[in-house]
Design an enzyme around this catalytic site. Structure first.
Site, PDB file in Angstrom:
ATOM      1  N   ALA A 267       0.804  -1.218   0.000  1.00  0.00           N
ATOM      2  CA  ALA A 267       0.000   0.000   0.000  1.00  0.00           C
ATOM      3  C   ALA A 267       0.840   1.273   0.000  1.00  0.00           C
ATOM      4  O   ALA A 267       0.394   2.311  -0.475  1.00  0.00           O
ATOM      5  CB  ALA A 267      -0.928   0.000   1.207  1.00  0.00           C
TER       6      ALA A 267
ATOM      7  N   SER B 166       4.534   1.208  -0.704  1.00  0.00           N
ATOM      8  CA  SER B 166       5.722   1.137  -1.552  1.00  0.00           C
ATOM      9  C   SER B 166       5.741  -0.155  -2.346  1.00  0.00           C
ATOM     10  O   SER B 166       4.998  -1.103  -2.053  1.00  0.00           O
ATOM     11  CB  SER B 166       6.999   1.236  -0.702  1.00  0.00           C
ATOM     12  OG  SER B 166       7.142   0.091   0.122  1.00  0.00           O
ATOM     13  N   GLY B 167       6.601  -0.186  -3.328  1.00  0.00           N
ATOM     14  CA  GLY B 167       6.795  -1.386  -4.125  1.00  0.00           C
ATOM     15  C   GLY B 167       8.269  -1.551  -4.412  1.00  0.00           C
ATOM     16  O   GLY B 167       9.059  -0.622  -4.255  1.00  0.00           O
TER      17      GLY B 167
ATOM     18  N   ASP C 173      -0.488 -10.761  -1.708  1.00  0.00           N
ATOM     19  CA  ASP C 173       0.768 -10.682  -0.966  1.00  0.00           C
ATOM     20  C   ASP C 173       0.768 -11.559   0.283  1.00  0.00           C
ATOM     21  O   ASP C 173       1.805 -12.112   0.656  1.00  0.00           O
ATOM     22  CB  ASP C 173       1.142  -9.240  -0.637  1.00  0.00           C
ATOM     23  CG  ASP C 173       0.036  -8.435   0.017  1.00  0.00           C
ATOM     24  OD1 ASP C 173      -0.983  -9.030   0.443  1.00  0.00           O
ATOM     25  OD2 ASP C 173       0.178  -7.195   0.106  1.00  0.00           O
ATOM     26  N   THR C 174      -0.386 -11.701   0.921  1.00  0.00           N
ATOM     27  CA  THR C 174      -0.435 -12.577   2.096  1.00  0.00           C
ATOM     28  C   THR C 174      -0.202 -14.031   1.704  1.00  0.00           C
ATOM     29  O   THR C 174       0.499 -14.777   2.399  1.00  0.00           O
ATOM     30  CB  THR C 174      -1.773 -12.450   2.835  1.00  0.00           C
ATOM     31  OG1 THR C 174      -1.979 -11.086   3.199  1.00  0.00           O
ATOM     32  CG2 THR C 174      -1.795 -13.304   4.096  1.00  0.00           C
TER      33      THR C 174
ATOM     34  N   GLN D 293       2.216   3.210  11.518  1.00  0.00           N
ATOM     35  CA  GLN D 293       2.625   3.932  10.309  1.00  0.00           C
ATOM     36  C   GLN D 293       1.942   5.291  10.240  1.00  0.00           C
ATOM     37  O   GLN D 293       2.568   6.307   9.894  1.00  0.00           O
ATOM     38  CB  GLN D 293       2.288   3.106   9.062  1.00  0.00           C
ATOM     39  CG  GLN D 293       3.151   1.871   8.887  1.00  0.00           C
ATOM     40  CD  GLN D 293       2.609   0.923   7.837  1.00  0.00           C
ATOM     41  OE1 GLN D 293       1.545   1.153   7.243  1.00  0.00           O
ATOM     42  NE2 GLN D 293       3.318  -0.176   7.606  1.00  0.00           N
TER      43      GLN D 293
ATOM     44  N   GLY E 259       7.557  -7.128   7.280  1.00  0.00           N
ATOM     45  CA  GLY E 259       8.265  -5.984   7.847  1.00  0.00           C
ATOM     46  C   GLY E 259       8.173  -5.890   9.350  1.00  0.00           C
ATOM     47  O   GLY E 259       9.127  -5.493  10.034  1.00  0.00           O
TER      48      GLY E 259
END
Length: 485
Positions: free
Chosen positions: A12, A14-15, A236-237, A303, A404
């Site tokens: 959401a 960054s990539g 992604d999960t 965040q 992360g």
């Protein structure tokens, strides 16, 4: 010849493009290109810039070619539920709306006026979240839907732009809440309720299948490597769970990023009444597995606190500040919808505490401590629920924290203490590694996910956290807070 594998891993905020090889029986990982992501408020809604994401993928591949890599294999994973609508010519009709947009705030309530939520769960096995694709489509602009020829989830749209081929990868498709858990296909009853045709969706494909070659001619302005695109576990999960080095018989995972996903890997779905009431989900994993898990608000909370402080302190500094602040001064249900996308996360925590007549956190350290304390309590509580629902009470011997959030030693230790369970932290890049591992499986580097996980476990270092303190009295109070709702 050593093959070059590239994970396109987009979250959401960054990539990045990560390069991997299998050398001497170990998986390597190197960042090639990183870029920012985020949604902006335009024309009344929060939108992603999908064109920006595509351009950054191409720029990353160009960097790869500059480094002397002429050929590579590539897979794409992103967040779930959001989608692109394209017309019959394959043209994007509008930038995709972000799942945190307010348009679905009342969607579940309105949807349930004429359709049973219990029935919805027994058909799909997916937990109720207002941003699920089902509810997004329920409130979608009908004129836009009428123009659409295909709906492509975010990673599938990016794959289409790269290869010209449209598919719907199953692990991500399951999060839409539109797949039937029994037929393993689109649920025609739900599509009828939404006034949608099955033809709106591209064919379903398994994770690990080949999508196609990069259309080099389409991106003629760039010098790019010859690239073969693989349909990895594109949610992604799902990739993060593949990239979890679980070796024991009974282990649970916590994929800790913007969201925290806590669950177990299973071969069968659990669509019991108890699972429905606990709001657990049965998302599809690679190789016919089920990710039985609970969505928890996650690191998004800290965040946003950091962003409101203009990032004056690193996450490590925030954790250190929190560790020096009195513990468990507030009990907060971090999964309340108020924390989904507030104007101010700090003020939302303060308002919650004021409303519930608790000590209001005023300093940055106190707010950070409030966040971490209640994430740990939520993790411990949901571990208890998970073990009850899966009948593994007393059997789960390790919680693997990946992503992360696995780098947050303070929260990891706090979780071990509150849950009274061994925590194994790492890898931080589990999502990218899971993406890579599916590519390697496609290329015959491994004979199974289990073999791949053994290699993964031997390729990276991990941190172990054992319980040092006991917070049973606090957890009892937290249980009371949650269960009486």
């Amino acid at each position: 010849m050593t093959k070059n594998y590239v994970a396109v891993d987009i979250g959401a905020s960054s990539g990045r493009l990560m390069l991997s090889q299998l050398i001497d029986g170990k998986i390597t990982l190197k960042e090639i290109h990183r870029f920012k992501n985020g949604f902006t408020f335009q024309e009344g809604h929060d939108h992603w810039d999908i064109d920006h994401l595509l351009k950054e993928i191409i720029l990353g591949l160009a960097k790869l070619k500059e480094q002397g890599i002429d050929e590579c294999i590539l897979g794409i994973d992103t967040w779930a539920v959001d989608y692109c609508l394209v017309d019959a010519q394959g043209k994007l009709l509008a930038q995709p709306v972000a799942y945190r947009d307010a348009r679905t705030n009342e969607a579940i309530k309105k949807f349930s006026e004429n359709y049973s939520l219990d029935r919805l769960y027994t058909r799909t096995g997916i937990q109720l979240q207002p941003f699920n694709t089902l509810f997004q489509l329920f409130v979608e602009d009908r004129s836009l839907l009428d123009k659409a020829d295909k709906l492509l989830l975010i990673p599938d749209y990016l794959g289409y732009q790269l290869t010209g081929k449209m598919v719907t990868e199953k692990t991500n498709a399951s999060t839409t809440q539109l797949l039937n858990v029994h037929t393993k296909d689109w649920d025609e009853e739900l599509l009828e309720y939404l006034h949608l045709s099955k033809s709106l969706f591209a064919p379903l494909v398994d994770a690990g299948t080949t999508l196609g070659a990069l259309q080099l001619e389409k991106f003629g302005d760039y010098d790019l490597p010859k690239t073969q695109v693989i349909n990895v576990a594109s949610h992604d999960t799902a990739s993060a769970i593949i990239g979890t080095p679980g070796q024991s018989t009974n282990w649970a995972y916590l994929s800790s990023g913007t969201w925290s996903l806590l669950g177990v890997e299973s071969k069968v779905e659990n669509i019991s009444r108890e699972a429905f009431l606990a709001n657990y989900t049965n998302e599809w994993g690679a190789h016919n597995t089920i990710r039985f898990l609970k969505n928890i608000m996650g690191m998004w909370l800290i965040q946003e606190v950091a962003r409101e402080d203009n990032y004056a302190h690193s996450y490590a500094e925030l954790a250190q500040m929190a560790s020096e602040t009195p513990a468990f001064s507030q009990l907060v249900d971090v999964n309340e919808v108020a924390f989904l996308n507030p104007t101010s996360m700090t003020q939302t925590f303060q308002a919650y505490c004021q409303k519930t007549q608790q000590k209001v956190p005023t300093t940055l350290a106190e707010v950070a401590r409030c966040v971490y304390d209640n994430l740990a309590l939520c993790y411990a509580f949901e571990l208890e629920q998970l073990m009850k629902l899966t009948q593994t009470q007393g059997k789960v011997d390790c919680l693997h924290i990946v992503g992360g959030g696995s780098n947050n030693a303070f929260l990891n230790q706090l979780t071990a203490d509150v849950a009274q369970m061994k925590v194994m932290a790492g890898p931080g890049e589990a999502t990218a590694l899971g993406n890579i591992m599916m590519q390697m499986l496609n290329q015959g580097e491994f004979d199974s996910i289990q073999t791949a996980r053994k290699v993964l476990a031997n390729s990276f270092d991990y941190a172990i956290y054992l319980p040092q303190k006991n917070y049973d009295d606090v957890l009892v109070k937290y249980r009371e807070l949650i269960t009486k709702k």
